[in-house]
Write a protein that holds these residues in place. Structure first.
Motif, PDB file in Angstrom:
ATOM      1  N   CYS A 106      -4.599  -2.274  -3.905  1.00 40.64           N
ATOM      2  CA  CYS A 106      -4.338  -0.870  -3.490  1.00 40.64           C
ATOM      3  C   CYS A 106      -4.981   0.097  -4.658  1.00 40.64           C
ATOM      4  O   CYS A 106      -4.342  -0.260  -5.878  1.00 40.64           O
ATOM      5  N   THR A 124      -8.933   3.241   4.547  1.00 45.57           N
ATOM      6  CA  THR A 124      -7.582   2.730   3.902  1.00 45.57           C
ATOM      7  C   THR A 124      -7.356   2.976   2.385  1.00 45.57           C
ATOM      8  O   THR A 124      -8.345   3.510   1.749  1.00 45.57           O
ATOM      9  N   TYR A 125      -6.345   2.488   2.036  1.00 48.76           N
ATOM     10  CA  TYR A 125      -6.059   2.495   0.347  1.00 48.76           C
ATOM     11  C   TYR A 125      -6.701   1.194  -0.236  1.00 48.76           C
ATOM     12  O   TYR A 125      -6.249   1.089  -1.309  1.00 48.76           O
ATOM     13  N   PHE A 126      -7.260   0.486   0.314  1.00 47.37           N
ATOM     14  CA  PHE A 126      -7.476  -0.827   0.023  1.00 47.37           C
ATOM     15  C   PHE A 126      -9.317  -1.210  -0.386  1.00 47.37           C
ATOM     16  O   PHE A 126     -10.009  -0.899   0.483  1.00 47.37           O
ATOM     17  N   GLY A 162       0.888  -1.247   0.014  1.00 50.99           N
ATOM     18  CA  GLY A 162      -0.042  -0.150  -0.169  1.00 50.99           C
ATOM     19  C   GLY A 162       0.820   1.196  -0.090  1.00 50.99           C
ATOM     20  O   GLY A 162       1.344   1.618   1.122  1.00 50.99           O
ATOM     21  N   ASN A 166      -6.884  -2.427   8.448  1.00 48.22           N
ATOM     22  CA  ASN A 166      -6.281  -2.816   7.001  1.00 48.22           C
ATOM     23  C   ASN A 166      -5.930  -4.552   7.346  1.00 48.22           C
ATOM     24  O   ASN A 166      -5.463  -4.582   8.314  1.00 48.22           O
TER      25      ASN A 166
END
Ligand code: PMP
Ligand code: GLN
Length: 382
Positions: free
Chosen positions: A363, A312-314, A31, A167
């Motif tokens: 991501c 989050t980035y996910f 990420g 995460n």
């Protein structure tokens, strides 16, 4: 050699990034954003390197940054933190985790962990002598089941280690889940180590409530943050901890023998950044949300079942349904990197036992071109 590290495999993030390089893949595994991060914050760091102090800063962190952290949480969460006794700067959230766990755990103490869990947690808990007790969270809601709390909490419970927002699931714990957990922590007189590095990366107007704001946890919680996530500068490794003085002073003793301190110029730039206007924070969320929507739409059109992400980035793909249904996450991630040349992360890597093996993490904190190229490659594989 210590078997805890000798027998631990290389981190899944490093492994997938290596495979991404080997297969010349689009790397949606580890990420980190494509974006270089806010220019004004980077300029502050550059200026501090050239014109500022480059010798050891104070062990607890530079006062400007500790004050800025206290101001930041007053602004966002109405928290009253005393910067001198309740705030310490660390070399990333990872150092904060190591210091907190070394300082709080005595060999034989039990530590409650929620899986899926960040890869550093288990080896650090074990190396500190802690006995892990797992609570398992499952898709699509990743909520806390009270029967599991009942089964793991007991008189030996010393520490609870929570990642909130979480995460790899991209989920934010509900107020009801947090209140439930708080009641178990108070009842068993445990300490909560709460890794809140994703606190600003939130979507769809979801509410995030730091656990330090829960009155019964105010003196029993150690909050961990990271400038790496707040400013999308993941390589900077500037983190911090906030906790009541009686907890912080012991964690500071561990910190003084791990890294002792953190580059002063990066600290100065983070101090500047934390006072940025609300526009920066809302703009960051809007940009990441657009990227998430674009990538999720693309995957959905290809027949994948996407579990949307609130933080989050996910985002995650559920392999129990839709395209490639029934495939195991490791096999799918391998196929994807080798044949489509797109790297992802199999979520089973975040479980120590009884793993969920049907979820793969991507991501989306990337430029549209990067996401579109990944979708084009996945389409070809399909
Ligand atoms: N905790 C969690 C949950 C994370 O996702 C990460 C990194 N993404 C970290 C800790 C590490 O943060 P840092 O880079 O500041 O050490
Ligand atoms: N936290 C990042 C992730 O979840 C990776 C951090 C690392 O590479 N250790 O992808």
């Amino acid at each position: 050699m210590n078997p805890i590290f000798a027998q631990t495999s290389t981190s899944v993030f490093e492994t997938m990034s290596r495979m991404a390089r080997q297969f010349d893949a689009v790397n949606l595994g580890q990420g980190f954003p494509d974006d270089p991060g806010p220019l004004d914050v980077r300029r502050q760091a550059a200026d501090a390197v050239v014109n500022g102090w480059n010798q050891y800063p104070p062990m607890m962190g530079i006062p400007e940054l500790r004050q800025a952290i206290a101001r930041h949480y007053k602004r966002f969460h109405h928290l009253d933190l005393d910067w001198e006794t309740e705030v310490m700067v660390t070399s990333g959230a990872t150092e904060a985790l190591a210091g907190a766990l070394l300082a709080l755990i005595e060999p034989g103490d039990e530590v409650v962990l929620f899986q899926p869990m960040y890869d550093a947690y288990l080896p650090l808990v074990k190396r500190a002598g802690g006995i892990p007790r797992f609570v398992t969270l499952r898709p699509p809601h990743w909520g806390i089941d009270e029967a599991q709390l009942k089964a793991v909490f007991n008189a030996k419970t010393k520490v609870v280690l929570l990642n909130h927002p979480l995460n790899p699931s991209g989920s934010v714990f509900s107020p009801a889940d947090l209140d439930l957990l708080a009641s178990y922590i108070v009842q068993h007189d445990a300490i909560l180590v709460c890794d809140e590095v994703w606190e600003h990366v939130l979507f769809y107007n979801v509410e995030f409530r730091p656990t330090l704001t829960i009155p019964s946890l105010r003196r029993k919680t150690l909050k961990i943050g990271s400038a790496g996530k707040i400013f999308s500068l993941t390589g900077w490794k500037v983190g911090f901890v906030c906790a009541a003085p009686e907890i912080l002073k012991v964690v500071a003793k561990a910190h003084q023998y791990i890294t002792f301190t953190t580059p002063p110029n990066l600290q100065a730039a983070v101090a500047y950044g934390l006072d940025k206007s609300d526009d920066y924070f809302t703009g960051m969320r809007r940009d990441f949300q657009e990227a998430q929507d674009r990538f999720a739409d693309g995957l959905t059109k290809l027949g994948f079942h996407v579990i949307p992400s609130n933080a989050t980035y996910f985002l995650n793909v559920d392999l129990t349904k839709g395209r490639f249904a029934g495939m195991d996450d490791n096999a799918f991630a391998k196929l994807l990197v080798e044949e489509a040349r797109v790297a992802s992360i199999p979520v089973s890597a975040f479980y120590a036992e009884d793993a969920v093996t049907s979820v793969v993490r991507f991501c989306f904190a990337k430029k549209f071109e990067t996401l579109d190229e990944a979708l084009r490659r996945i389409k070809q594989l399909c």
